[in-house]
Design a protein around this motif. Sequence first.
Motif, short mmCIF file in Angstrom:
data_model
loop_
_atom_site.label_atom_id
_atom_site.label_comp_id
_atom_site.label_asym_id
_atom_site.label_seq_id
_atom_site.Cartn_x
_atom_site.Cartn_y
_atom_site.Cartn_z
N UNK A 258 84.60 -4.24 7.13
CA UNK A 258 85.01 -5.36 8.27
C UNK A 258 85.35 -6.64 7.63
N UNK A 259 86.30 -7.41 8.02
CA UNK A 259 86.64 -8.75 7.49
C UNK A 259 86.47 -8.50 5.98
N UNK A 260 86.98 -7.58 5.39
CA UNK A 260 87.16 -7.30 3.98
C UNK A 260 85.80 -7.33 3.18
N UNK A 261 84.74 -6.97 4.03
CA UNK A 261 83.34 -7.03 3.44
C UNK A 261 83.15 -5.31 3.55
N UNK A 262 82.82 -4.85 2.34
CA UNK A 262 83.03 -3.41 2.35
C UNK A 262 81.53 -2.77 1.82
N UNK A 263 81.36 -1.55 2.08
CA UNK A 263 80.12 -0.96 1.52
C UNK A 263 80.06 -1.08 0.05
N UNK A 264 78.98 -1.16 -0.58
CA UNK A 264 78.56 -1.27 -2.13
C UNK A 264 78.99 -2.97 -2.54
N UNK A 265 79.57 -3.61 -1.69
CA UNK A 265 80.06 -5.12 -1.97
C UNK A 265 78.46 -5.83 -2.12
N UNK A 266 77.68 -5.46 -1.13
CA UNK A 266 76.27 -6.24 -1.36
C UNK A 266 75.20 -5.25 -2.35
N UNK A 267 75.57 -4.39 -2.93
CA UNK A 267 74.75 -3.77 -3.73
C UNK A 267 74.67 -2.07 -3.45
N UNK A 268 74.07 -1.52 -4.14
CA UNK A 268 74.00 -0.04 -4.29
C UNK A 268 73.74 0.41 -2.81
N UNK A 269 73.12 -0.05 -2.09
CA UNK A 269 72.83 0.42 -0.63
C UNK A 269 73.28 -0.23 0.39
N UNK A 270 74.48 -0.94 0.40
CA UNK A 270 74.84 -1.68 1.27
C UNK A 270 75.91 -0.83 2.22
N UNK A 271 76.29 -1.42 3.10
CA UNK A 271 77.32 -0.81 4.12
C UNK A 271 77.02 -1.26 5.48
N UNK A 272 78.25 -0.69 6.53
CA UNK A 272 77.98 -0.99 7.80
C UNK A 272 77.28 0.02 8.71
N UNK A 273 76.52 -0.64 9.55
CA UNK A 273 75.69 0.30 10.53
C UNK A 273 75.84 -0.67 12.08
N UNK A 274 75.87 0.55 12.98
CA UNK A 274 76.11 0.02 14.54
C UNK A 274 74.76 0.17 15.24
N UNK A 275 74.59 -0.60 15.92
CA UNK A 275 73.27 -0.83 16.94
C UNK A 275 73.62 -0.85 18.34
N UNK A 276 72.96 -0.19 19.25
CA UNK A 276 73.38 0.09 20.57
C UNK A 276 71.85 -0.18 21.37
N UNK A 277 71.65 -1.26 22.09
CA UNK A 277 70.58 -1.56 22.84
C UNK A 277 69.22 -1.48 21.91
#
Length: 319
Positions: free
Chosen positions: A252-271
């Motif tokens: 999202x916004x050109x920020x991808x998984x692994x960009x922030x390291x080996x364990x990085x990525x996007x997660x969603x949260x509801x309530x």
Amino acid sequence: MKLNLHRNKRHFVRTMSLWLLVLALALPVTGCGSSSSGLGGSSQTLDIDYVGGDGEVTEEEVAAKKESPMDWLKQKLSGDKKKAGVNGREDISQYTDNTTVQDLYGVTSDSADVKSEKASHEESTSEAADNSGQSTVEIPKKDNTSGNVDIPLPDRNDNSGKNNSNSGKEQNTTKKNTVTFTIRCDTAVANGMAKDPKWAGIVPASGCILPVITMEFEEGETVFDLLCRIRDTYKLQMEYSGANGGQYIEGINNLYEFDGGRWSGWMYCVNSWYPNYGCGQYTVSAGDVIEWNYTCDLGCDLPNGDPYGYGKEWKENHD
């Protein structure tokens, strides 16, 4: 003496004439020649017959099997965008045998479905843009605390005046189903990515990519559906893989998984809860508080981001 010189001279001339004749006959057999093309130029051609044990193979068939340097270069340059990298994005091939945020959701991708899903969605998006004629909507700079709707439902009314007027009255009397939605990357900021010039415009210093907005939804829409509408409204970059409820958000916004390291990525949260299944399977309800948060540590760096301890367990059992 003069007779001998005369005979030798005649023998020499005859020998040279014979060699010149042999050479003249041999030249067409060498395969080298030139053919004129037009009045101003010529092109060199080489006529070769390729004959195998099973029969004749034409020159065209042999040439078709060869890959030109330009074709090879185009093939190399048309690789996966994510692997090629923007702003120095690292190669992720070294992580393919290890756990990722995608594994935590149990998402499996079908490349054929991904391509068809993306193609159909891009076509519908472009058609909607052409029909609406609306310009890009600017992303809000502050959270919406007033309760006003930032992104309403798409206008699906038909062109009959009577039906439009009736539907308008119904919409005014019907209570709107809304949720709040935000996208943040605070963990990337905490890791110093916002101070790195290569992440300029991708990781904001505030950690906020999309402030809290309020949007309407239709019955049956999922978190993925709402994210797609946000992408289309604000022209926000987003890339995903998977289909039929198994969509996984890669960037999202050109920020991808692994960009922030080996364990990085996007997660969603509801309530304040991070589901352990894909965003294409979560059907939203009125009043839901939806967040997309970037993690650099398999969710362990997010409040309640590792509710089942999967991230911690994976890190303990994998180098």
